[in-house]
Design a protein around this motif. Structure first.
Motif, PDB file in Angstrom:
ATOM      1  N   LEU A 120       0.823  -1.212   0.000  1.00 45.42           N
ATOM      2  CA  LEU A 120       0.000   0.000   0.000  1.00 45.42           C
ATOM      3  C   LEU A 120       0.859   1.264   0.000  1.00 45.42           C
ATOM      4  O   LEU A 120       0.584   2.219  -0.726  1.00 45.42           O
ATOM      5  CB  LEU A 120      -0.922  -0.004   1.221  1.00 45.42           C
ATOM      6  CG  LEU A 120      -2.116  -0.960   1.193  1.00 45.42           C
ATOM      7  CD1 LEU A 120      -2.761  -1.035   2.571  1.00 45.42           C
ATOM      8  CD2 LEU A 120      -3.138  -0.501   0.161  1.00 45.42           C
ATOM      9  N   THR A 121       1.914   1.248   0.821  1.00 51.39           N
ATOM     10  CA  THR A 121       2.784   2.417   0.919  1.00 51.39           C
ATOM     11  C   THR A 121       3.485   2.700  -0.398  1.00 51.39           C
ATOM     12  O   THR A 121       3.526   3.841  -0.871  1.00 51.39           O
ATOM     13  CB  THR A 121       3.828   2.204   2.033  1.00 51.39           C
ATOM     14  OG1 THR A 121       3.162   1.985   3.283  1.00 51.39           O
ATOM     15  CG2 THR A 121       4.729   3.407   2.155  1.00 51.39           C
ATOM     16  N   VAL A 122       4.052   1.649  -1.007  1.00 50.21           N
ATOM     17  CA  VAL A 122       4.773   1.836  -2.264  1.00 50.21           C
ATOM     18  C   VAL A 122       3.815   2.255  -3.379  1.00 50.21           C
ATOM     19  O   VAL A 122       4.136   3.135  -4.194  1.00 50.21           O
ATOM     20  CB  VAL A 122       5.523   0.547  -2.646  1.00 50.21           C
ATOM     21  CG1 VAL A 122       6.121   0.659  -4.049  1.00 50.21           C
ATOM     22  CG2 VAL A 122       6.618   0.258  -1.635  1.00 50.21           C
ATOM     23  N   MET A 123       2.633   1.656  -3.418  1.00 53.33           N
ATOM     24  CA  MET A 123       1.660   2.009  -4.447  1.00 53.33           C
ATOM     25  C   MET A 123       1.275   3.479  -4.347  1.00 53.33           C
ATOM     26  O   MET A 123       1.309   4.221  -5.343  1.00 53.33           O
ATOM     27  CB  MET A 123       0.412   1.129  -4.319  1.00 53.33           C
ATOM     28  CG  MET A 123      -0.680   1.453  -5.336  1.00 53.33           C
ATOM     29  SD  MET A 123      -2.145   0.411  -5.170  1.00 53.33           S
ATOM     30  CE  MET A 123      -2.758   0.980  -3.585  1.00 53.33           C
ATOM     31  N   LEU A 124       0.922   3.936  -3.142  1.00 53.44           N
ATOM     32  CA  LEU A 124       0.535   5.329  -2.961  1.00 53.44           C
ATOM     33  C   LEU A 124       1.714   6.275  -3.197  1.00 53.44           C
ATOM     34  O   LEU A 124       1.550   7.357  -3.763  1.00 53.44           O
ATOM     35  CB  LEU A 124      -0.031   5.531  -1.555  1.00 53.44           C
ATOM     36  CG  LEU A 124      -1.364   4.822  -1.264  1.00 53.44           C
ATOM     37  CD1 LEU A 124      -1.736   4.977   0.205  1.00 53.44           C
ATOM     38  CD2 LEU A 124      -2.474   5.381  -2.142  1.00 53.44           C
ATOM     39  N   SER A 125       2.912   5.860  -2.768  1.00 57.53           N
ATOM     40  CA  SER A 125       4.091   6.703  -2.946  1.00 57.53           C
ATOM     41  C   SER A 125       4.402   6.902  -4.423  1.00 57.53           C
ATOM     42  O   SER A 125       4.696   8.022  -4.866  1.00 57.53           O
ATOM     43  CB  SER A 125       5.304   6.069  -2.244  1.00 57.53           C
ATOM     44  OG  SER A 125       5.098   5.963  -0.857  1.00 57.53           O
ATOM     45  N   MET A 126       4.346   5.832  -5.205  1.00 57.72           N
ATOM     46  CA  MET A 126       4.639   5.950  -6.630  1.00 57.72           C
ATOM     47  C   MET A 126       3.570   6.769  -7.347  1.00 57.72           C
ATOM     48  O   MET A 126       3.868   7.502  -8.294  1.00 57.72           O
ATOM     49  CB  MET A 126       4.780   4.560  -7.254  1.00 57.72           C
ATOM     50  CG  MET A 126       6.033   3.819  -6.813  1.00 57.72           C
ATOM     51  SD  MET A 126       6.175   2.137  -7.477  1.00 57.72           S
ATOM     52  CE  MET A 126       6.323   2.474  -9.233  1.00 57.72           C
ATOM     53  N   LYS A 127       2.330   6.651  -6.902  1.00 56.34           N
ATOM     54  CA  LYS A 127       1.285   7.487  -7.483  1.00 56.34           C
ATOM     55  C   LYS A 127       1.557   8.963  -7.203  1.00 56.34           C
ATOM     56  O   LYS A 127       1.421   9.813  -8.090  1.00 56.34           O
ATOM     57  CB  LYS A 127      -0.077   7.080  -6.934  1.00 56.34           C
ATOM     58  CG  LYS A 127      -0.574   5.718  -7.423  1.00 56.34           C
ATOM     59  CD  LYS A 127      -1.883   5.337  -6.772  1.00 56.34           C
ATOM     60  CE  LYS A 127      -3.007   6.283  -7.157  1.00 56.34           C
ATOM     61  NZ  LYS A 127      -4.306   5.861  -6.590  1.00 56.34           N
ATOM     62  N   LEU A 128       1.955   9.276  -5.978  1.00 54.76           N
ATOM     63  CA  LEU A 128       2.242  10.662  -5.623  1.00 54.76           C
ATOM     64  C   LEU A 128       3.488  11.180  -6.341  1.00 54.76           C
ATOM     65  O   LEU A 128       3.531  12.333  -6.773  1.00 54.76           O
ATOM     66  CB  LEU A 128       2.406  10.785  -4.104  1.00 54.76           C
ATOM     67  CG  LEU A 128       1.139  10.549  -3.276  1.00 54.76           C
ATOM     68  CD1 LEU A 128       1.463  10.532  -1.793  1.00 54.76           C
ATOM     69  CD2 LEU A 128       0.090  11.616  -3.575  1.00 54.76           C
ATOM     70  N   ILE A 129       4.507  10.330  -6.478  1.00 51.93           N
ATOM     71  CA  ILE A 129       5.719  10.741  -7.188  1.00 51.93           C
ATOM     72  C   ILE A 129       5.406  10.980  -8.662  1.00 51.93           C
ATOM     73  O   ILE A 129       5.885  11.946  -9.269  1.00 51.93           O
ATOM     74  CB  ILE A 129       6.822   9.683  -7.014  1.00 51.93           C
ATOM     75  CG1 ILE A 129       7.336   9.700  -5.571  1.00 51.93           C
ATOM     76  CG2 ILE A 129       7.970   9.922  -7.989  1.00 51.93           C
ATOM     77  CD1 ILE A 129       8.327   8.605  -5.258  1.00 51.93           C
ATOM     78  N   GLY A 130       4.606  10.102  -9.255  1.00 47.45           N
ATOM     79  CA  GLY A 130       4.190  10.319 -10.635  1.00 47.45           C
ATOM     80  C   GLY A 130       3.419  11.617 -10.783  1.00 47.45           C
ATOM     81  O   GLY A 130       3.613  12.359 -11.763  1.00 47.45           O
ATOM     82  N   PHE A 131       2.565  11.913  -9.808  1.00 43.11           N
ATOM     83  CA  PHE A 131       1.814  13.173  -9.844  1.00 43.11           C
ATOM     84  C   PHE A 131       2.755  14.368  -9.729  1.00 43.11           C
ATOM     85  O   PHE A 131       2.563  15.397 -10.408  1.00 43.11           O
ATOM     86  CB  PHE A 131       0.788  13.196  -8.708  1.00 43.11           C
ATOM     87  CG  PHE A 131      -0.037  14.447  -8.661  1.00 43.11           C
ATOM     88  CD1 PHE A 131      -1.060  14.652  -9.570  1.00 43.11           C
ATOM     89  CD2 PHE A 131       0.210  15.418  -7.703  1.00 43.11           C
ATOM     90  CE1 PHE A 131      -1.821  15.818  -9.534  1.00 43.11           C
ATOM     91  CE2 PHE A 131      -0.544  16.581  -7.654  1.00 43.11           C
ATOM     92  CZ  PHE A 131      -1.568  16.776  -8.583  1.00 43.11           C
ATOM     93  N   LEU A 132       3.794  14.255  -8.891  1.00 43.18           N
ATOM     94  CA  LEU A 132       4.775  15.333  -8.772  1.00 43.18           C
ATOM     95  C   LEU A 132       5.499  15.561 -10.093  1.00 43.18           C
ATOM     96  O   LEU A 132       5.744  16.704 -10.491  1.00 43.18           O
ATOM     97  CB  LEU A 132       5.786  15.003  -7.666  1.00 43.18           C
ATOM     98  CG  LEU A 132       5.300  15.125  -6.223  1.00 43.18           C
ATOM     99  CD1 LEU A 132       6.376  14.653  -5.256  1.00 43.18           C
ATOM    100  CD2 LEU A 132       4.911  16.563  -5.903  1.00 43.18           C
ATOM    101  N   MET A 133       5.849  14.476 -10.768  1.00 42.25           N
ATOM    102  CA  MET A 133       6.510  14.617 -12.064  1.00 42.25           C
ATOM    103  C   MET A 133       5.585  15.276 -13.083  1.00 42.25           C
ATOM    104  O   MET A 133       6.034  16.041 -13.938  1.00 42.25           O
ATOM    105  CB  MET A 133       6.970  13.242 -12.570  1.00 42.25           C
ATOM    106  CG  MET A 133       8.100  12.635 -11.764  1.00 42.25           C
ATOM    107  SD  MET A 133       8.632  11.036 -12.431  1.00 42.25           S
ATOM    108  CE  MET A 133       9.263  11.539 -14.041  1.00 42.25           C
TER     109      MET A 133
END
Length: 226
Positions: free
Chosen positions: A138-151
């Motif tokens: 869950l943490t990695v999934m949400l983190s990668m979604k947020l990082i993708g959004f930042l990009m």
């Protein structure tokens, strides 16, 4: 959930592959070179493919072997190759105009991981899944979604933005492998096809920008407003 209680070796393997995928997202977030984006995205896709194969092995989902193969082929080879062809045609090698410096972007990414961890722990506690690989997923999934959004929001190059979208989708795909490993094969194939369509559309957009604006900087789209 099936993977709430895993053997130590399987849990360690899942955790390692998920963590490596997250770290590769940080490589993309903290770089300004397009080639670094592509190499990191290809490596991330291959890592997720290995995770799919591991989930198929330990969970008894033979169809995930095919998903792992297609992920390695399309996400790890075809998509980076198509994007690289766009890069070669535009001769864009790095981000020139950025909203934030890479170091500041990495700090925001770290805060995003902490936020995702808090949400993952809270969800895991409510479901009685504390101290399991599910929280990490869950943490990695949400983190990668947020990082993708930042990009998507902090970068102006169209190529960087499409890679941010692909990172966001990689996060969803990674989480689904552990959280819902029995996802129908047809749905996975549809997602892969959608990614090809996304890259093709961005390729058209990039070429349009180069031809009519002379730059792949999406800020230049303001000039098209009548």
């Amino acid at each position: 959930m099936q993977f709430a209680h895993l053997p130590p070796l399987a849990a360690s393997l899942f955790s390692l592959l998920a963590t490596v995928s997250l770290l590769l997202s940080f490589v993309m977030l903290g770089s300004r070179w397009i080639s670094s984006y592509l190499y990191a995205f290809a490596a991330e896709s291959w890592t997720i493919a290995a995770l799919s194969a591991a989930v198929g092995f330990y969970g008894g989902y033979p169809e995930l072997y095919l998903i792992a193969l297609l992920t390695a082929l399309f996400r790890g080879c075809v998509l980076p190759y198509l994007i690289w062809q766009i890069v070669r045609s535009t001769r864009i090698t790095q981000e020139i105009h950025v909203m934030l410096q890479p170091s500041t972007s990495l700090v925001l990414g770290a805060f995003a991981v902490v936020f995702a961890l808090l949400i993952g722990v809270r969800i895991g506690a409510q479901m009685g899944l504390s101290q399991t690989v599910i929280i990490l997923a869950l943490t990695v999934m949400l983190s990668m979604k947020l990082i993708g959004f930042l990009m998507l929001t902090l970068r102006y190059e169209a190529i960087s933005q499409v890679l941010g979208l692909l990172v966001l989708e990689n996060g969803i795909f990674l989480g689904s492998q552990i959280l819902v490993p029995g996802m129908p094969l047809l749905l996975e194939l549809v997602i892969l096809f959608d990614l090809l369509v996304v890259v093709a559309c961005f390729g058209v957009l990039v070429r349009y920008l180069m031809r009519h604006v002379g730059s792949t900087n999406t800020m230049q789209l303001r000039k098209l407003v009548g």
